[in-house]
Design an enzyme around this catalytic site. Structure first.
Site, PDB file in Angstrom:
ATOM      1  N   ASP A   1       0.720  -1.267   0.068  1.00  0.00           N
ATOM      2  CA  ASP A   1      -0.046   0.013   0.146  1.00  0.00           C
ATOM      3  C   ASP A   1       0.809   1.167   0.171  1.00  0.00           C
ATOM      4  O   ASP A   1       0.607   2.340  -0.494  1.00  0.00           O
ATOM      5  CB  ASP A   1      -0.846   0.034   1.297  1.00  0.00           C
ATOM      6  CG  ASP A   1      -1.835  -1.302   1.133  1.00  0.00           C
ATOM      7  OD1 ASP A   1      -2.263  -1.611   0.061  1.00  0.00           O
ATOM      8  OD2 ASP A   1      -2.007  -1.769   2.287  1.00  0.00           O
TER       9      ASP A   1
ATOM     10  N   HIS B   1      -5.314  -3.512   5.380  1.00  0.00           N
ATOM     11  CA  HIS B   1      -4.648  -3.854   4.043  1.00  0.00           C
ATOM     12  C   HIS B   1      -5.919  -4.420   3.102  1.00  0.00           C
ATOM     13  O   HIS B   1      -5.535  -5.304   2.363  1.00  0.00           O
ATOM     14  CB  HIS B   1      -3.515  -5.019   4.581  1.00  0.00           C
ATOM     15  CG  HIS B   1      -2.981  -5.443   3.431  1.00  0.00           C
ATOM     16  ND1 HIS B   1      -2.193  -4.432   2.243  1.00  0.00           N
ATOM     17  CD2 HIS B   1      -2.601  -6.632   2.658  1.00  0.00           C
ATOM     18  CE1 HIS B   1      -1.594  -5.062   1.418  1.00  0.00           C
ATOM     19  NE2 HIS B   1      -1.790  -6.412   1.613  1.00  0.00           N
TER      20      HIS B   1
END
Length: 342
Positions: free
Chosen positions: A173, A200
């Site tokens: 990310d 996530h």
């Protein structure tokens, strides 16, 4: 072949620039080494000068991967283990990286993904607890928001849980956020640091654009900002669609996982001041029932050294956090219940 050689040389060179202190070499296990993430991850770790020994395990294919990457001309030793040799693979390890499980495919719900990967991660955690209970465990297997609590619950049951040594790797990310924002700002992604917090998956991924050194490149709350946040949150979907059912974000995930692993190895050998987002047992939103959360964490000799506060957030980012917390709480509880109900 020339590109592969250049990549390895680059990895070695960049690793040497991180620290001039003597290298502390480490035995690392990759559990799920035969898969789409495991194979490139094994190659990248073979190129890491801080890895002295690579232990590659999978239900199929690990000895072949070990034979292949074992020819790479770096000092680390590599051994592959078959499906019935898990405990041998875990002997003497300091770090276990877990990419094991199935990737997300088009049409697959997160429940489908959970049902398959939860039992795989649970069983691997149980074996680590028995054989190498002091190992640092780095979880890649999705859904990370649930699999990290699964590992924690298994270790808690066994009396071996050390919250300083369990990490969910959310570095992909961060990598995506840096790359996508740099594309807008016209800057070098390596110099465009973006802190990404929360979890996530989807709405639980919260990029803190306001805290970057190029925050002015995107007007917070604008359509451009919304599109950027959405792309960071759902970057995996972009890859799954582009691969047309043939896979998910395996290569970028392997890169991100090797990047986080290297940061941890640097910290374990005594380097100070290493701070990066990672999904850990975290007190920041414990009062809201969210006891795992990704935020900036300083890494140290024992793993988690210090959990940093989020700092000043824009109203838009506050709203993203507010939206993330209920989903994150649900994901975490699902992981815990999977173990507690077993």
């Amino acid at each position: 072949m020339m590109l592969a050689r250049a990549a390895l040389n680059s990895a070695r060179a960049s690793s040497r620039t991180f620290s001039t202190s003597p290298a502390r070499l480490t035995k690392v296990a990759v559990l799920g080494a035969g898969g789409g993430i495991g194979q490139p991850l094994s190659l990248l770790l073979k190129a890491d000068p801080l890895v002295s020994s690579l232990s590659l395990y999978d239900i199929r294919g690990a000895p072949g991967v070990a034979a292949d990457v074992g020819h790479v001309d770096t000092k680390s030793e590599v051994k592959g283990y078959t499906s019935d040799q898990l405990e041998e693979a875990l002997q003497g390890i300091e770090v276990a990286v877990i990419p094991a499980g199935v990737p997300r495919k088009p049409g697959m719900t997160r429940d489908d993904l959970f049902n398959t990967n939860a039992s795989i991660v649970r069983d691997l955690a149980s074996s680590i607890s028995r054989v190498s209970p002091a190992a640092h465990i780095l979880v890649i297997s999705n859904p990370v928001n649930s699999t990290v609590p699964i590992v924690a619950s298994v270790l808690e049951k066994a009396g071996t849980f050390n919250p300083r040594r369990l990490f969910g790797i959310t570095t992909l990310d961060v990598v995506r956020a840096s790359r996508f924002l740099a594309g807008i700002a016209g800057t070098d992604p390596q110099q465009t640091s973006v802190t990404v917090v929360g979890g996530h998956s989807g709405v639980t991924i919260v990029p803190l654009i306001s805290q970057t050194n190029v925050a002015s490149a995107v007007a917070l709350g604008s359509e451009q900002w919304k599109a950027l946040v959405h792309r960071i949150q759902y970057g995996g979907d972009e890859v799954v669609k582009a691969k047309d059912g043939a896979g998910s974000a395996t290569l970028s995930m392997a890169y991100a996982a090797s990047k986080f692993t290297h940061l941890l190895l640097r910290a374990l050998k005594g380097e100070k001041g290493i701070v990066t987002p990672t999904f850990v047992r975290n007190p920041l939103y414990e009062a809201e029932g969210v006891d795992f959360f990704s935020s900036n964490v300083e890494l140290g000799l024992e793993g988690v050294e210090k959990i940093h506060p989020l700092g000043t957030l824009s109203p838009e980012e506050e709203a993203l956090i507010k939206e993330a917390l209920p989903e994150l709480k649900k994901n975490i509880e699902k992981g815990k219940q999977f173990v507690q109900g077993a």
